[in-house]
Design a protein around this motif. Structure first.
Motif: not given
Length: 320
Positions: A248-276
């Motif tokens: 697998w390949f995944g995405l990580v951020a430096p420790a201390g990255t604010p949770a809202p930024i992490v969640l926003r990036m995760q949702q952006a990735v999930a949305t992009a991966l839904k595109d056919p």
């Protein structure tokens, strides 16, 4: 990205807490391996739709070397401002922590887990001209009858191919000689040439040789049979569920990255991966989108390290 998917992505992003990245500054996606490989391809396929969704430039930055350790260390010491993310892999956050005595990064404490990007099924292949076996059961029988007489190739000591090979030996009770190479290219070339008989690889890399008949696939690590290899059983089908986990390949951020930024990036990735179109481009490389939650991915990272530690202990793999 299709317009309707982009619109839904922007709507989804807008419901998150008010966090914005520095205007005009690009988001850096650090790939800890050279350009052209599956890790790099994954990052580049996703960079464009992520830029559209986040309304922020996304650039891929290759920082290769030391089995991914150089790039991951770069991510770990970067500012936790949401402008740096790293593409973690089973090697950087599973194998490396299990086999190296010292790493320039802490695989858990040094990062915030964002999401799994894709899964990459593995495959065991043989050179059919060198081994008189037609399927997985025959290979196991042959190896037990000829302990230590068959060799398998890997891209190097401590690589995922090495670990997959040792896991195979452990679970099947067989013996093979490990031949490490300096990279996947030389390894597969020697398998094709008949210098080595067995190779543990990702499906994406070996598929062209399997299709041409130069290599024979005996089993894949995937929940079900693959469309591209419908006649090849999974390890689980064959009675070896412990071998069935893909890479697998995944995405990580430096420790201390604010949770809202992490969640926003995760949702952006999930949305992009839904595109056919995104899914299709990844599937052509033998890669399959995920997009799980930060909590799920964090649990996965811890689990992978523990699993690889057991394999390393069995094979007595310890690297400086």
């Amino acid at each position: 990205m299709h317009r309707r998917h982009l619109l839904s992505a922007l709507v989804a992003a807008s419901i998150l807490p008010g966090i914005s990245w520095a205007q005009g500054r690009p988001i850096r996606m650090v790939v800890p391996f050279p350009p052209g490989g599956a890790t790099d391809i994954t990052a580049r396929v996703l960079s464009e739709p992520l830029a559209q969704i986040l309304q922020q430039p996304v650039v891929v930055d290759n920082r290769a070397g030391a089995g991914g350790s150089i790039g991951m260390a770069e991510v770990a010491r970067s500012a936790p401002d949401g402008l740096t993310f790293g593409v973690a892999t089973l090697s950087t956050h599973g194998v490396n922590p299990a086999v190296y005595q010292k790493l320039p990064y802490d695989p858990i404490k040094g990062f915030v887990a964002v999401t799994e990007l894709v899964k990459a099924p593995g495959v065991i292949v043989i050179n059919p001209k060198e081994l008189p076996v037609a399927n997985f059961a025959e290979l196991v029988k042959y190896l037990k009858a000829n302990p230590g007489k068959v060799s398998y190739a890997s891209p190097g000591n401590g690589t995922i191919g090495h670990m997959w090979g040792e896991l195979f030996k452990s679970s099947t009770g067989t013996s093979m000689v490990h031949i490490p190479y300096r990279g996947a290219g030389p390894a597969v070339n020697d398998v094709l040439a008949g210098q080595v008989s067995v190779y543990f690889d990702q499906v994406a890399s070996s598929l062209p040789y399997v299709k041409s008949g130069k290599l024979r696939a005996l089993a894949v690590s995937w929940p079900s049979r693959l469309d591209v290899l419908p006649d090849v059983p999974t390890y689980a089908e064959l009675g070896y569920p412990a071998n069935n986990d893909p890479s697998w390949f995944g995405l990580v951020a430096p420790a201390g990255t604010p949770a809202p930024i992490v969640l926003r990036m995760q949702q952006a990735v999930a949305t992009a991966l839904k595109d056919p179109s995104v899914r299709e481009r990844l599937a052509l490389q033998g890669l399959y989108g995920s997009g799980n939650t930060p909590a799920e991915f964090e649990k996965q990272l811890v689990s992978e390290i523990e699993k690889m530690k057991k394999v390393a202990a069995f094979a007595r793999i310890r690297l400086d």
